[in-house]
Design an enzyme around this catalytic site. Sequence first.
Site, PDB file in Angstrom:
ATOM      1  N   GLU A  34       0.832  -1.208   0.000  1.00 50.25           N
ATOM      2  CA  GLU A  34       0.000   0.000   0.000  1.00 50.25           C
ATOM      3  C   GLU A  34       0.869   1.262   0.000  1.00 50.25           C
ATOM      4  O   GLU A  34       0.528   2.256  -0.618  1.00 50.25           O
ATOM      5  CB  GLU A  34      -0.928   0.013   1.218  1.00 50.25           C
ATOM      6  CG  GLU A  34      -1.956  -1.099   1.233  1.00 50.25           C
ATOM      7  CD  GLU A  34      -3.023  -0.955   0.159  1.00 50.25           C
ATOM      8  OE1 GLU A  34      -2.663  -0.815  -1.023  1.00 50.25           O
ATOM      9  OE2 GLU A  34      -4.204  -0.993   0.500  1.00 50.25           O
ATOM     10  N   THR A  90      -4.982   7.496  -6.165  1.00 49.29           N
ATOM     11  CA  THR A  90      -5.072   7.630  -4.711  1.00 49.29           C
ATOM     12  C   THR A  90      -4.230   8.821  -4.237  1.00 49.29           C
ATOM     13  O   THR A  90      -4.658   9.590  -3.384  1.00 49.29           O
ATOM     14  CB  THR A  90      -4.571   6.345  -4.020  1.00 49.29           C
ATOM     15  OG1 THR A  90      -5.341   5.259  -4.501  1.00 49.29           O
ATOM     16  CG2 THR A  90      -4.690   6.421  -2.516  1.00 49.29           C
TER      17      THR A  90
HETATM   18  P1  ADP Z   1      -6.961   0.783  -5.343  1.00 49.41           P
HETATM   19  O1  ADP Z   1      -7.612   1.680  -4.359  1.00 49.41           O
HETATM   20  O2  ADP Z   1      -7.957   0.249  -6.318  1.00 49.41           O
HETATM   21  O3  ADP Z   1      -6.092  -0.261  -4.718  1.00 49.41           O
HETATM   22  P2  ADP Z   1      -4.655   2.386  -5.714  1.00 49.41           P
HETATM   23  O4  ADP Z   1      -4.618   3.684  -6.466  1.00 49.41           O
HETATM   24  O5  ADP Z   1      -4.476   2.367  -4.247  1.00 49.41           O
HETATM   25  O6  ADP Z   1      -5.986   1.669  -6.178  1.00 49.41           O
HETATM   26  O7  ADP Z   1      -3.539   1.396  -6.279  1.00 49.41           O
HETATM   27  C1  ADP Z   1      -3.300   1.280  -7.615  1.00 49.41           C
HETATM   28  C2  ADP Z   1      -1.864   1.714  -7.910  1.00 49.41           C
HETATM   29  O8  ADP Z   1      -0.965   0.671  -7.516  1.00 49.41           O
HETATM   30  C3  ADP Z   1      -1.681   1.934  -9.382  1.00 49.41           C
HETATM   31  O9  ADP Z   1      -0.843   3.053  -9.565  1.00 49.41           O
HETATM   32  C4  ADP Z   1      -0.986   0.671  -9.856  1.00 49.41           C
HETATM   33  O10 ADP Z   1      -0.165   0.886 -10.970  1.00 49.41           O
HETATM   34  C5  ADP Z   1      -0.157   0.273  -8.621  1.00 49.41           C
HETATM   35  N1  ADP Z   1       0.063  -1.191  -8.564  1.00 49.41           N
HETATM   36  C6  ADP Z   1       1.250  -1.807  -8.532  1.00 49.41           C
HETATM   37  N2  ADP Z   1       1.090  -3.151  -8.462  1.00 49.41           N
HETATM   38  C7  ADP Z   1      -0.233  -3.386  -8.488  1.00 49.41           C
HETATM   39  C8  ADP Z   1      -1.005  -4.581  -8.445  1.00 49.41           C
HETATM   40  N3  ADP Z   1      -0.466  -5.784  -8.413  1.00 49.41           N
HETATM   41  N4  ADP Z   1      -2.348  -4.445  -8.449  1.00 49.41           N
HETATM   42  C9  ADP Z   1      -2.919  -3.226  -8.496  1.00 49.41           C
HETATM   43  N5  ADP Z   1      -2.239  -2.060  -8.529  1.00 49.41           N
HETATM   44  C10 ADP Z   1      -0.892  -2.132  -8.524  1.00 49.41           C
END
Ligand code: ADP
Length: 307
Positions: free
Chosen positions: A128, A181
């Site tokens: 995260e 985010t």
């Molecule tokens: P969510 O709230 O849907 O988790 P976030 O914005 O917190 O979305 O997370 C998505 C971010 O994390 C994106 O920038 C994405 O490129 C990065 N990321 C890296 N690895 C992953 C993964 N395995 N799955 C999803 N997002 C990923």
Amino acid sequence: MDRIKLFAPATVANLSCGFDVLGCCLDGVGDEMIISKNSKQKLRITKIIGQNLPLEVNANVAGVSAEALLAELDEKQGFDIEIKKNIKAGSGIGSSAASATGAVFGINKLLGEPFTTNELIKFAMEGERLASGNAHADNVAPALLGGFSLVKSYEPLEILSLPSLPELRMLILHPLIELKTKDSRSIIKQNVELKKAISQWGNLAALVSALYTQDYNLLGRSLKDEIIEPVRSILIPYFDDLKALASANGALGFGISGSGPSVFALCKGDGVAEKVKSEFQEFYQDKNIDFDLHLSKINSEGIKIIN
Ligand code: ADP
């Protein structure tokens, strides 16, 4: 056991008055992951299906979380991770948390469970941190533990599991717009007016009480967010109209899921949830906004092994 296949569930964090501290687990939508031991003494992300995400270990939340766990054990065993993404990245329903928890849960199982499920939370939080710059726990905790999770404190990390109510249905509406985010976090004010803080902690305490006393009505009256929602909702198309629609059609509560752009309507029973779903559908179609809808029960089990 050398190989494991998992269902890594979507989650709703920042649940109304529980910004950064309250989240819940869904059963209707989630990623699938296959984790296997390799003989290379190396962690590899070998395949990602369904989304364009980095395969580099240090750029993917699955890799970063897994590395954190392996480093603590000083473990040399290598692993291959395959991810089938059904949760869109940046949707606000814990896409990053699903991958982070899947990686640590799977590797922990294949290593003979050196850590309890609760102990895995801190490793998944490192994913995260990579995704959003903030190592929050209110997606990864419910993804691992199921049901509702409350982050009592971050330092030291203390997570409580709360009871759920059997008839709760979580409807997610994901407008297909991009909202990072990091961006939705940057618009939040760093200071809170005392009056609003009082109202927020009153509602959060009442919400916890409603879960323990199985009081749907009180739950509905407690699902309010006076601090974050007024600032962030401007980033979500027609937020106020959707909220009014949810309320008019009997939803218990409505709010932003995670940091958006998804929104949730928490409902009692399938009938209300289906009605709100068709109203949302009609409304967004009319406005020509592309969207996904997910209707789910609260998943009390959390992440699980599948065949
Ligand atoms: P969510 O709230 O849907 O988790 P976030 O914005 O917190 O979305 O997370 C998505 C971010 O994390 C994106 O920038 C994405 O490129 C990065 N990321 C890296 N690895 C992953 C993964 N395995 N799955 C999803 N997002 C990923």
